[in-house]
Design an enzyme around this catalytic site. Structure first.
Site, PDB file in Angstrom:
ATOM      1  N   LYS A   9     152.246  59.903  40.973  1.00 54.80           N
ATOM      2  CA  LYS A   9     152.020  58.895  42.019  1.00 54.80           C
ATOM      3  C   LYS A   9     152.741  57.589  41.651  1.00 54.80           C
ATOM      4  O   LYS A   9     153.215  57.425  40.522  1.00 54.80           O
ATOM      5  CB  LYS A   9     150.504  58.671  42.155  1.00 54.80           C
ATOM      6  N   TYR A  49     147.157  64.394  52.482  1.00 53.60           N
ATOM      7  CA  TYR A  49     145.753  64.035  52.228  1.00 53.60           C
ATOM      8  C   TYR A  49     144.847  64.272  53.446  1.00 53.60           C
ATOM      9  O   TYR A  49     143.775  63.675  53.540  1.00 53.60           O
ATOM     10  CB  TYR A  49     145.654  62.590  51.744  1.00 53.60           C
ATOM     11  N   ARG A 102     144.921  61.631  32.853  1.00 53.83           N
ATOM     12  CA  ARG A 102     144.116  60.532  33.411  1.00 53.83           C
ATOM     13  C   ARG A 102     143.242  59.891  32.341  1.00 53.83           C
ATOM     14  O   ARG A 102     143.030  58.681  32.332  1.00 53.83           O
ATOM     15  CB  ARG A 102     143.268  61.048  34.569  1.00 53.83           C
ATOM     16  N   ASN A 112     145.118  56.999  39.715  1.00 51.44           N
ATOM     17  CA  ASN A 112     144.905  58.041  38.698  1.00 51.44           C
ATOM     18  C   ASN A 112     146.164  58.861  38.397  1.00 51.44           C
ATOM     19  O   ASN A 112     146.095  59.996  37.920  1.00 51.44           O
ATOM     20  CB  ASN A 112     143.696  58.908  39.041  1.00 51.44           C
ATOM     21  N   HIS A 115     148.845  63.783  41.043  1.00 50.45           N
ATOM     22  CA  HIS A 115     148.132  64.729  41.895  1.00 50.45           C
ATOM     23  C   HIS A 115     148.422  66.151  41.429  1.00 50.45           C
ATOM     24  O   HIS A 115     149.547  66.457  41.039  1.00 50.45           O
ATOM     25  CB  HIS A 115     148.601  64.597  43.349  1.00 50.45           C
ATOM     26  N   GLU A 126     150.773  72.989  50.001  1.00 51.29           N
ATOM     27  CA  GLU A 126     151.403  71.730  49.580  1.00 51.29           C
ATOM     28  C   GLU A 126     152.871  71.933  49.216  1.00 51.29           C
ATOM     29  O   GLU A 126     153.713  71.078  49.513  1.00 51.29           O
ATOM     30  CB  GLU A 126     150.614  71.125  48.415  1.00 51.29           C
TER      31      GLU A 126
HETATM   32  P1  GTP Z   1     144.359  64.674  43.628  1.00 54.45           P
HETATM   33  O1  GTP Z   1     144.978  65.566  42.608  1.00 54.45           O
HETATM   34  O2  GTP Z   1     145.106  63.363  43.816  1.00 54.45           O
HETATM   35  O3  GTP Z   1     144.087  65.377  44.938  1.00 54.45           O
HETATM   36  O4  GTP Z   1     142.978  64.207  43.004  1.00 54.45           O
HETATM   37  P2  GTP Z   1     141.645  65.039  42.864  1.00 54.45           P
HETATM   38  O5  GTP Z   1     141.835  66.419  43.424  1.00 54.45           O
HETATM   39  O6  GTP Z   1     141.193  64.917  41.462  1.00 54.45           O
HETATM   40  O7  GTP Z   1     140.678  64.206  43.793  1.00 54.45           O
HETATM   41  P3  GTP Z   1     140.408  64.353  45.374  1.00 54.45           P
HETATM   42  O8  GTP Z   1     141.305  65.370  45.988  1.00 54.45           O
HETATM   43  O9  GTP Z   1     138.952  64.464  45.577  1.00 54.45           O
HETATM   44  O10 GTP Z   1     140.858  62.916  45.880  1.00 54.45           O
HETATM   45  C1  GTP Z   1     142.207  62.621  46.186  1.00 54.45           C
HETATM   46  C2  GTP Z   1     142.542  61.251  45.677  1.00 54.45           C
HETATM   47  O11 GTP Z   1     141.804  60.295  46.403  1.00 54.45           O
HETATM   48  C3  GTP Z   1     142.150  61.017  44.209  1.00 54.45           C
HETATM   49  O12 GTP Z   1     143.160  61.395  43.313  1.00 54.45           O
HETATM   50  C4  GTP Z   1     141.930  59.516  44.182  1.00 54.45           C
HETATM   51  O13 GTP Z   1     143.153  58.826  43.961  1.00 54.45           O
HETATM   52  C5  GTP Z   1     141.417  59.209  45.566  1.00 54.45           C
HETATM   53  N1  GTP Z   1     139.968  59.116  45.552  1.00 54.45           N
HETATM   54  C6  GTP Z   1     139.067  60.129  45.469  1.00 54.45           C
HETATM   55  N2  GTP Z   1     137.817  59.647  45.488  1.00 54.45           N
HETATM   56  C7  GTP Z   1     137.943  58.304  45.610  1.00 54.45           C
HETATM   57  C8  GTP Z   1     137.015  57.226  45.684  1.00 54.45           C
HETATM   58  O14 GTP Z   1     135.800  57.415  45.654  1.00 54.45           O
HETATM   59  N3  GTP Z   1     137.540  55.960  45.799  1.00 54.45           N
HETATM   60  C9  GTP Z   1     138.887  55.730  45.837  1.00 54.45           C
HETATM   61  N4  GTP Z   1     139.333  54.480  45.940  1.00 54.45           N
HETATM   62  N5  GTP Z   1     139.778  56.712  45.752  1.00 54.45           N
HETATM   63  C10 GTP Z   1     139.316  57.974  45.648  1.00 54.45           C
HETATM   64 MG    MG Z   2     142.642  66.795  45.342  1.00 56.05          MG
END
Ligand code: GTP
Ligand code: MG
Length: 149
Positions: A9, A49, A102, A112, A115, A126
Protein backbone atom coordinates in the site's frame (compact mmCIF):
# COMPACT_ATOMS: atom_id res chain seq x y z
CA UNK A 1 -0.34 -24.19 -8.20
CA UNK A 2 -2.06 -21.75 -5.86
CA UNK A 3 -1.70 -18.00 -6.42
CA UNK A 4 -2.37 -14.97 -4.24
CA UNK A 5 -2.66 -11.24 -4.82
CA UNK A 6 -0.50 -8.95 -2.68
CA UNK A 7 -0.30 -5.17 -2.81
CA UNK A 8 2.17 -2.95 -0.99
CA UNK A 9 0.00 0.00 0.00
CA UNK A 10 1.05 3.67 -0.30
CA UNK A 11 2.50 3.73 3.24
CA UNK A 12 4.81 0.79 2.45
CA UNK A 13 6.01 2.56 -0.69
CA UNK A 14 6.45 5.98 0.98
CA UNK A 15 8.38 4.44 3.86
CA UNK A 16 10.86 2.72 1.57
CA UNK A 17 9.81 -0.79 2.59
CA UNK A 18 9.20 -2.21 -0.91
CA UNK A 19 12.43 -4.24 -1.01
CA UNK A 20 12.07 -5.44 2.58
CA UNK A 21 8.48 -6.57 2.03
CA UNK A 22 9.17 -8.34 -1.28
CA UNK A 23 12.13 -10.09 0.36
CA UNK A 24 9.87 -11.76 2.92
CA UNK A 25 8.03 -13.65 0.19
CA UNK A 26 11.05 -14.20 -2.03
CA UNK A 27 13.25 -15.67 0.72
CA UNK A 28 10.37 -17.81 1.98
CA UNK A 29 10.48 -19.57 -1.38
CA UNK A 30 7.33 -18.37 -3.12
CA UNK A 31 7.47 -17.52 -6.82
CA UNK A 32 6.76 -14.07 -8.22
CA UNK A 33 4.56 -14.30 -11.31
CA UNK A 34 3.29 -10.72 -11.66
CA UNK A 35 4.43 -7.29 -10.56
CA UNK A 36 3.53 -3.71 -11.38
CA UNK A 37 3.89 -0.26 -9.86
CA UNK A 38 0.84 1.94 -10.36
CA UNK A 39 -1.37 4.73 -9.18
CA UNK A 40 -4.70 3.13 -8.31
CA UNK A 41 -7.85 4.64 -9.80
CA UNK A 42 -10.84 5.31 -7.58
CA UNK A 43 -12.82 2.78 -9.62
CA UNK A 44 -10.27 0.01 -9.05
CA UNK A 45 -9.98 0.87 -5.33
CA UNK A 46 -13.76 0.74 -4.88
CA UNK A 47 -13.98 -2.59 -6.72
CA UNK A 48 -11.08 -4.05 -4.76
CA UNK A 49 -12.59 -3.08 -1.41
CA UNK A 50 -16.25 -3.61 -2.46
CA UNK A 51 -16.91 -6.01 0.45
CA UNK A 52 -16.20 -3.14 2.85
CA UNK A 53 -18.53 -0.67 1.08
CA UNK A 54 -20.85 -0.36 4.10
CA UNK A 55 -18.10 -0.03 6.71
CA UNK A 56 -17.42 3.37 8.31
CA UNK A 57 -13.76 3.30 7.23
CA UNK A 58 -14.53 2.63 3.53
CA UNK A 59 -14.21 6.23 2.27
CA UNK A 60 -10.92 6.71 4.14
CA UNK A 61 -9.62 3.40 2.85
CA UNK A 62 -10.33 4.31 -0.78
CA UNK A 63 -8.88 7.79 -0.24
CA UNK A 64 -5.70 6.26 1.19
CA UNK A 65 -5.17 3.51 -1.38
CA UNK A 66 -5.48 6.09 -4.18
CA UNK A 67 -3.18 8.62 -2.44
CA UNK A 68 0.10 7.34 -3.88
CA UNK A 69 1.61 4.51 -5.88
CA UNK A 70 1.11 0.86 -4.96
CA UNK A 71 3.12 -2.28 -5.81
CA UNK A 72 0.69 -4.94 -7.07
CA UNK A 73 1.95 -8.51 -7.17
CA UNK A 74 0.93 -12.09 -7.81
CA UNK A 75 2.83 -14.83 -5.96
CA UNK A 76 2.60 -18.56 -6.49
CA UNK A 77 3.23 -21.61 -4.32
CA UNK A 78 1.57 -24.42 -2.40
CA UNK A 79 -0.56 -22.87 0.35
CA UNK A 80 0.57 -19.35 -0.60
CA UNK A 81 -2.75 -17.66 0.28
CA UNK A 82 -2.77 -18.70 3.95
CA UNK A 83 1.00 -18.53 4.34
CA UNK A 84 1.17 -14.98 2.95
CA UNK A 85 -1.53 -13.91 5.42
CA UNK A 86 0.66 -15.30 8.23
CA UNK A 87 3.73 -13.50 6.91
CA UNK A 88 1.67 -10.28 6.70
CA UNK A 89 0.19 -10.61 10.22
CA UNK A 90 -3.04 -9.47 11.87
CA UNK A 91 -5.03 -6.55 10.40
CA UNK A 92 -4.16 -4.29 13.35
CA UNK A 93 -0.37 -3.82 13.46
CA UNK A 94 -0.55 -3.18 17.21
CA UNK A 95 -1.69 -6.76 17.82
CA UNK A 96 0.19 -8.36 14.90
CA UNK A 97 2.94 -10.70 16.06
CA UNK A 98 6.54 -9.52 15.91
CA UNK A 99 8.16 -11.22 12.94
CA UNK A 100 5.20 -10.43 10.71
CA UNK A 101 5.34 -7.47 8.29
CA UNK A 102 2.61 -5.54 10.09
CA UNK A 103 3.98 -6.51 13.52
CA UNK A 104 7.48 -5.35 12.64
CA UNK A 105 6.73 -2.13 10.77
CA UNK A 106 3.18 -0.91 11.46
CA UNK A 107 1.44 1.01 14.25
CA UNK A 108 -1.98 1.90 12.82
CA UNK A 109 -4.83 -0.23 11.43
CA UNK A 110 -5.48 2.22 8.59
CA UNK A 111 -1.78 2.17 7.63
CA UNK A 112 -0.99 -1.53 7.69
CA UNK A 113 1.43 -1.59 4.75
CA UNK A 114 0.24 -4.49 2.65
CA UNK A 115 -2.84 -6.26 1.40
CA UNK A 116 -3.11 -10.02 0.96
CA UNK A 117 -6.02 -12.04 -0.45
CA UNK A 118 -7.95 -13.78 2.33
CA UNK A 119 -8.91 -16.98 0.44
CA UNK A 120 -8.14 -18.81 -2.79
CA UNK A 121 -11.42 -17.70 -4.41
CA UNK A 122 -10.83 -14.08 -3.40
CA UNK A 123 -7.31 -14.34 -4.84
CA UNK A 124 -8.65 -15.43 -8.24
CA UNK A 125 -11.08 -12.52 -8.25
CA UNK A 126 -8.44 -9.97 -7.18
CA UNK A 127 -5.81 -11.25 -9.65
CA UNK A 128 -8.33 -10.86 -12.50
CA UNK A 129 -9.22 -7.39 -11.27
CA UNK A 130 -5.62 -6.12 -11.11
CA UNK A 131 -3.84 -8.06 -13.88
CA UNK A 132 -4.47 -9.03 -17.48
CA UNK A 133 -3.62 -12.66 -18.22
CA UNK A 134 -0.70 -11.61 -20.46
CA UNK A 135 0.82 -9.58 -17.60
CA UNK A 136 1.41 -12.78 -15.62
CA UNK A 137 4.58 -14.80 -16.24
CA UNK A 138 4.14 -18.56 -16.29
CA UNK A 139 7.50 -19.86 -15.16
CA UNK A 140 9.10 -22.11 -12.61
CA UNK A 141 12.45 -21.44 -10.92
CA UNK A 142 15.05 -24.11 -11.70
CA UNK A 143 15.28 -24.84 -7.97
CA UNK A 144 11.60 -25.72 -7.61
CA UNK A 145 11.83 -29.47 -8.38
CA UNK A 146 14.87 -29.70 -6.10
CA UNK A 147 13.14 -27.89 -3.21
CA UNK A 148 10.12 -30.19 -3.08
CA UNK A 149 9.95 -33.63 -1.56
P1 GTP B 1 -6.31 -6.43 3.67
O1 GTP B 1 -5.26 -7.44 3.37
O2 GTP B 1 -5.88 -5.00 3.38
O3 GTP B 1 -7.65 -6.76 3.04
O4 GTP B 1 -6.48 -6.44 5.24
P2 GTP B 1 -7.21 -7.52 6.14
O5 GTP B 1 -7.76 -8.61 5.28
O6 GTP B 1 -6.27 -7.89 7.22
O7 GTP B 1 -8.38 -6.65 6.75
P3 GTP B 1 -9.86 -6.39 6.16
O8 GTP B 1 -10.02 -6.99 4.81
O9 GTP B 1 -10.83 -6.71 7.22
O10 GTP B 1 -9.83 -4.81 6.00
C1 GTP B 1 -9.30 -4.18 4.85
C2 GTP B 1 -8.50 -2.98 5.25
O11 GTP B 1 -9.37 -2.01 5.81
C3 GTP B 1 -7.47 -3.26 6.35
O12 GTP B 1 -6.23 -3.68 5.84
C4 GTP B 1 -7.35 -1.90 7.02
O13 GTP B 1 -6.41 -1.08 6.34
C5 GTP B 1 -8.73 -1.31 6.87
N1 GTP B 1 -9.49 -1.51 8.09
C6 GTP B 1 -10.06 -2.66 8.55
N2 GTP B 1 -10.68 -2.44 9.71
C7 GTP B 1 -10.52 -1.12 9.97
C8 GTP B 1 -10.93 -0.27 11.04
O14 GTP B 1 -11.59 -0.69 11.99
N3 GTP B 1 -10.56 1.06 10.95
C9 GTP B 1 -9.83 1.54 9.91
N4 GTP B 1 -9.49 2.83 9.89
N5 GTP B 1 -9.41 0.77 8.91
C10 GTP B 1 -9.76 -0.54 8.94
MG1 MG C 1 -8.97 -8.26 3.58
Amino acid sequence: MERTFLAIKPDGVQRGLVGEIISRFETKGFTLVGLKFLNVSRELAEQHYAVHRQRPFFAGLVEFITSGPVVAMVWEGDGVVASARKIIGATNPLTAEPGTIRGDFGINIGRNLIHGSDASETAKHEIALWFKEEELVNWQPHLTPWLHE
